[in-house]
Design a protein around this motif. Sequence first.
Motif: not given
Length: 428
Positions: A374-395
């Motif tokens: 369930d992506k909707r339920r996982l979204a808050p967790l992803a916002q807290r721990i997931g890397p951003t595109p910037e953190a992956l070096g993506q412009p």
Amino acid sequence: MTDPTDPYLIISADCHAGLPAERYRPYLEAGNHRAFDDFLGQRDARRAVRARRGIRNETSALKWQEDNEEGLRGGWDAAQRAKELDGDGVAAEVVLPGTDPVDGGVAAPFGAGLDDPEGQDPELGMAGARAYNRWLAEFCATDPERHCGVAVLPLAGEVDEAVTEIHRARDSGLGALLIPATWAGGAPFHDRRYDPVWAAAAETAMPVLTHAGAAPRHEYGGHLGIELSEAAWWPARPLWFLLWSGAFERHPGLRFGVAGAGCWWLPNLLWQMDRLYLGAHGGKKHSPFAALKRSPHEYLDRQVFVCAAAPQRRELAQRYEIGVDNILWGSNFPHPEGTWPHTGEWLRRAFHDIPVGETRRMLGESAAEVFGFDKRRLAPLAQRIGPTPEALGQPRNQAPVEACWRRARETGRHWLTGFDFPFVGVGE
């Protein structure tokens, strides 16, 4: 709509969990306790066999365990597991057996799981699978939004018993199935006797997986290069048995995935299978492929996926031939050949110049669709721990990145788009 700068929802499609072997007793039927004692008593003998074959580098394996002792407890301790997932930025995971910290002490009863089923008693194999599946259901229930447990499903015994276990596993909260990569003298997977299994998997919406592990190790003579050269072949082999026998045609709701074998082997295999079906010489001189009503690549895109643990840059560069949506990234926790505990660094090296939209598909969105997260339920967790595109070096400006890959994307499966050949056909 996802903002381009939002953190990634990362779902690892290849992780592992399992109890230390002696702790499975409460999950076994009482009638199997004596056989379980014998199984535990044979551990030293199994270790000695491995040592004689020289396959495992014991020094390296022991150092891995010593250096990561606390984190490795996440193989069975749910609280530690959550800590390790958070540290890696992984919001959810597909959980397979086989944590394997050096000495085989986490093996499920009677070798159920990733081991080669050769010589395994079918009744004990199923008993061990049920024990593992009961424990796994408990483990995943500690945080069901975050775990999709893969039930072990031996197929050496009665098919009816396997179908019963599918429904029991589903009712317990597990979400996918692991079948043996080899059939150890039993009926190959093209046999119609397995149709009730494929039908039950489709009915319960439980994807079927194979995973690297089974192999004729007695043939290798201690030569690790032989084992590693064949490691992807064994779990991939059931794919073409199911495809050419028409199993995917008869069971359009069946989803099938290959795990633990990367995805480097798939582009040329798909090219060759399409060539045969579309009329290449090797296909013309043999009987027609009556069991199929569409090209192999169409079944692949509809029903097949690859749980690619730590895919390499070369594999990611072939994503348009494989199909971006068919690649499901995995960390392979807690194996040393995976990305844990340095997943963030690994992702930056691997994905820094890959378009953000494609990265989102491979790192999590496709896995969410295949395994029902369930992506909707996982979204808050992803916002807290997931890397951003910037953190992956993506412009932030993706236009140059998209332009860099445009030709490869347009070429795609070259045998279908015709980019590599001066005539319409299949590259004869």
